[in-house]
Structure formats: C-alpha cells, structure tokens
Design a protein around this motif. Structure first.
Motif, mmCIF file in Angstrom:
data_model
loop_
_atom_site.group_PDB
_atom_site.id
_atom_site.type_symbol
_atom_site.label_atom_id
_atom_site.label_comp_id
_atom_site.label_asym_id
_atom_site.label_seq_id
_atom_site.Cartn_x
_atom_site.Cartn_y
_atom_site.Cartn_z
ATOM 1 N N ALA A 82 0.885 -1.266 -0.090
ATOM 2 C CA ALA A 82 -0.078 0.016 0.056
ATOM 3 C C ALA A 82 0.850 1.196 -0.102
ATOM 4 O O ALA A 82 0.675 2.179 -0.549
ATOM 5 C CB ALA A 82 -0.861 0.008 1.331
ATOM 6 N N ALA A 83 2.192 1.240 0.671
ATOM 7 C CA ALA A 83 3.038 2.092 0.762
ATOM 8 C C ALA A 83 3.438 2.602 -0.574
ATOM 9 O O ALA A 83 3.615 3.807 -1.014
ATOM 10 C CB ALA A 83 3.981 2.140 1.971
ATOM 11 N N GLY A 85 2.434 1.640 -3.633
ATOM 12 C CA GLY A 85 1.234 2.175 -4.250
ATOM 13 C C GLY A 85 1.214 3.830 -3.965
ATOM 14 O O GLY A 85 0.992 4.514 -4.936
ATOM 15 N N GLU A 86 1.168 4.181 -2.767
ATOM 16 C CA GLU A 86 1.022 5.573 -2.286
ATOM 17 C C GLU A 86 2.226 6.444 -2.697
ATOM 18 O O GLU A 86 2.021 7.413 -3.607
ATOM 19 C CB GLU A 86 0.679 5.853 -0.884
ATOM 20 C CG GLU A 86 0.324 7.077 -0.271
ATOM 21 C CD GLU A 86 0.205 7.104 1.086
ATOM 22 O OE1 GLU A 86 -0.732 8.238 1.512
ATOM 23 O OE2 GLU A 86 0.321 6.142 1.631
ATOM 24 N N ILE A 87 3.211 5.932 -2.747
ATOM 25 C CA ILE A 87 4.625 6.770 -3.321
ATOM 26 C C ILE A 87 4.655 6.955 -4.418
ATOM 27 O O ILE A 87 4.575 7.868 -5.241
ATOM 28 C CB ILE A 87 5.928 5.828 -2.664
ATOM 29 C CG1 ILE A 87 5.946 5.814 -1.137
ATOM 30 C CG2 ILE A 87 7.012 6.436 -3.499
ATOM 31 C CD1 ILE A 87 7.079 4.772 -0.611
ATOM 32 N N THR A 88 4.043 5.706 -5.302
ATOM 33 C CA THR A 88 3.947 5.851 -6.887
ATOM 34 C C THR A 88 3.002 6.884 -7.355
ATOM 35 O O THR A 88 3.366 7.832 -8.194
ATOM 36 C CB THR A 88 3.471 4.492 -7.418
ATOM 37 O OG1 THR A 88 4.467 3.517 -6.806
ATOM 38 C CG2 THR A 88 3.616 4.654 -9.049
ATOM 39 N N SER A 89 2.036 7.007 -6.581
ATOM 40 C CA SER A 89 0.680 8.188 -7.081
ATOM 41 C C SER A 89 1.257 9.447 -6.533
ATOM 42 O O SER A 89 1.027 10.505 -7.440
ATOM 43 C CB SER A 89 -0.432 7.737 -6.505
ATOM 44 O OG SER A 89 -0.448 7.855 -5.095
ATOM 45 N N LEU A 90 2.170 9.642 -5.484
ATOM 46 C CA LEU A 90 2.357 10.845 -5.262
ATOM 47 C C LEU A 90 3.777 11.337 -5.980
ATOM 48 O O LEU A 90 4.085 12.513 -6.030
ATOM 49 C CB LEU A 90 2.733 10.936 -3.677
ATOM 50 C CG LEU A 90 1.664 10.492 -2.541
ATOM 51 C CD1 LEU A 90 2.240 10.423 -1.271
ATOM 52 C CD2 LEU A 90 0.797 11.833 -2.703
ATOM 53 N N LEU A 254 3.381 11.240 3.464
ATOM 54 C CA LEU A 254 3.348 9.756 3.804
ATOM 55 C C LEU A 254 3.044 9.708 5.302
ATOM 56 O O LEU A 254 2.146 8.840 5.472
ATOM 57 C CB LEU A 254 4.593 8.953 3.241
ATOM 58 C CG LEU A 254 5.020 8.812 1.848
ATOM 59 C CD1 LEU A 254 6.323 8.101 1.802
ATOM 60 C CD2 LEU A 254 3.989 7.949 1.230
ATOM 61 N N PRO A 257 -0.960 12.324 5.103
ATOM 62 C CA PRO A 257 -1.682 12.519 3.597
ATOM 63 C C PRO A 257 -2.344 13.880 3.531
ATOM 64 O O PRO A 257 -2.513 14.241 2.627
ATOM 65 C CB PRO A 257 -2.511 10.992 3.610
ATOM 66 C CG PRO A 257 -1.904 10.226 4.389
ATOM 67 C CD PRO A 257 -1.280 10.756 5.631
ATOM 68 N N ASN A 258 -2.925 14.345 4.755
ATOM 69 C CA ASN A 258 -3.779 15.439 4.618
ATOM 70 C C ASN A 258 -2.817 16.634 4.301
ATOM 71 O O ASN A 258 -3.517 17.735 3.748
ATOM 72 C CB ASN A 258 -4.583 15.585 5.843
ATOM 73 C CG ASN A 258 -5.543 14.596 5.952
ATOM 74 O OD1 ASN A 258 -6.063 14.082 4.937
ATOM 75 N ND2 ASN A 258 -6.260 14.081 6.970
ATOM 76 N N GLN A 260 -0.921 17.464 2.104
ATOM 77 C CA GLN A 260 -0.699 17.797 0.775
ATOM 78 C C GLN A 260 -1.750 18.818 0.478
ATOM 79 O O GLN A 260 -1.824 19.516 -0.751
ATOM 80 C CB GLN A 260 -0.610 16.746 -0.498
ATOM 81 C CG GLN A 260 -1.843 15.877 -0.325
ATOM 82 C CD GLN A 260 -1.553 14.482 -1.102
ATOM 83 O OE1 GLN A 260 -0.973 14.701 -2.369
ATOM 84 N NE2 GLN A 260 -1.960 13.424 -0.569
#
Length: 262
Positions: A82-83, A85-90, A254, A257-258, A260
């Motif tokens: 999950a982390a 995937g989150e890094i990739t999108s960010l 990370l 998340p809020n 950003q």
C-alpha cells in the motif's frame, strides 16, 4: 439494515478485522486465546476458528512455545505494498517538477527486500537523454545511486547482512561488488547523498537521496542521472539539494496525507 450486511461471510470479515485490531493492541507479546476472546466478546471456538483462518493467510500466527497469537508478516506485506502504491501516485508530480528544474532524467526507486525497483522515470528537456534504468527494472540494493542512497542509510548490521546475502548478484556489477560497496557507503554517509561518477555507465553521473518512512528508515529514493558534464561540482550539490527537499516533502506527506491539501 441491509440483509446482505447480516450474512455470515460479512460477519466473519467484521469479526476477523476486530481480532486483528485486538492483536495490534496487544503488541509484541501477543495474546492468549482466552484474553482475545474476552476482549472481543466472541466465544473461544469462534475466535480459534477465525485465528486459524488468519494464520492460513499469513495475517496471524501462534507461537508454538507460548501458545500466544501475534500479527503475521502478511499484514506487513500488504502495508508495504500500500505504501509503494501511495509513493507511486505521489511521485509523478515530483518527478515532473524535478525533470523541469534539472532538465535531466529523474527516477524514483523503492526497496523490495534485497533489491530496489524503479517505480517511475521522467525525462527532462536536455537533448542528450540518459535512460540508464527502465520502469520495473530491479537491481541489488546498493547498486547505482538510488540503491546506494537506500542501503547507506540502513543500520550497519543490516547493511552487512544485505551485502553478504547479495554477494553473488553484486558480482555482476564490478564497481558495486562486496569489496567496493563499503567504501561507496561510507562516502554516501559522509556526503549525505549518493553520488555515482561513471561507475554504472562510463560518462554518466548520478545523484540520489533516500525517502524515509514513518519510522525514519529509507523506503525509496529519488535520483537524477545525466552526462558527466551536467552532474559534477556545484551543480551536483544543487541537484542533491533539490532532491533532498522533494524527498522530505514526500516523507512528510506519507506521514500525514492531509498535509498535501493544506
């Protein structure tokens, strides 16, 4: 209430989630079956059945000596994915911004066990492109500026373990083999960033910095590659500074998340 929400499978999922939360609250000592049943309000037979199913999936396990239950490694794997995937999108806007600022090729790599994998690449406007790494390509941890930035920021004992475990794979990269890597690690630690001058491809230099997770450990790296004339001296320091700022920003997002959106 929707009848579907009262079905046995949905109830089982809800109960499994509750048991996982209870196990997480019990920490490293884990919990005895009776304690878990008491906290959950479920019968021992129900708790035992659900824990057995979670064990089969790797989400929980029972210590055979103490008979206590603990969270399984499967949950850590899901969390790591999950982390990632989150890094990739960010990372996409970060890569684009850095490519525009430096005009060179920017990469993001993530650690996966004993290796690092390229998750993204963005090309700058400079006419000579340095596409030394493809998206999805993996290397031993420590090879190239991105892998070196990650490895050098791990604890010493872990570094030694990783080098030893990757010894054969590292031999495929003579400039980063088990004999040369310790010197590069010391250099990276002293500088605060990884700098590779023609060690992967003659005439191509690269700079990278780590991206840290919630526990402060490096989980990924941001890097820039270009012909040697474009990454040296003051410009290399400038690029390292840009990378460091973006890496810290990604780490902060990370963690929260809020942030950003503020």
């Amino acid at each position: 209430m929707d009848k579907d929400l009262e079905s046995a499978p949905v109830k089982s999922i809800s109960r499994a989630a509750k048991l996982l939360r209870i196990l997480s609250e019990m920490g490293t000592n884990g919990g005895a079956l009776s304690d878990i049943a008491q906290r959950s309000g479920f019968g021992k037979a129900t708790v035992h059945r659900i824990l057995a199913a979670l064990n089969d999936e790797g989400f929980a396990y029972q210590d055979l000596t103490t008979r206590r239950y603990h969270l399984g490694a499967g949950l850590s794997l899901l969390a790591r994915r999950a982390a990632v995937g989150e890094i990739t999108s960010l990372a996409k806007p970060v890569l684009m911004r850095l490519a525009e600022q430096t005009e060179d090729t920017v990469y993001i790599q993530v650690r996966e066990g004993y290796r690092c994998v390229c998750l993204g690449r963005e090309q700058g406007s400079f006419p000579i492109k340095t596409l030394s790494l493809s998206v999805g390509q993996s290397r031993p941890l420590g090879v190239g500026s991105g892998g070196l930035a990650i490895l050098a920021n791990l604890p010493s004992a872990e570094i030694e373990t990783l080098i030893d475990a990757n010894r054969r794979w590292l031999s495929e990269y003579p400039s980063f083999d088990a004999e040369h890597l310790p010197r590069l690690i010391r250099q990276t630690q002293a500088q605060g960033y990884a700098f590779v001058d023609g060690l992967m491809i003659p005439g191509i230099n690269a700079v990278a910095v780590p991206i840290r997770g919630a526990d402060g450990r490096p989980i990924a790296s941001l890097g820039v590659t270009a012909i040697a004339e474009r990454i040296h001296g003051d410009r290399a320091l400038w690029i390292a500074g840009l990378l460091g700022e973006e890496a810290r920003r990604l780490s902060a997002i990370l963690l929260n998340p809020n942030s950003q959106n503020t």
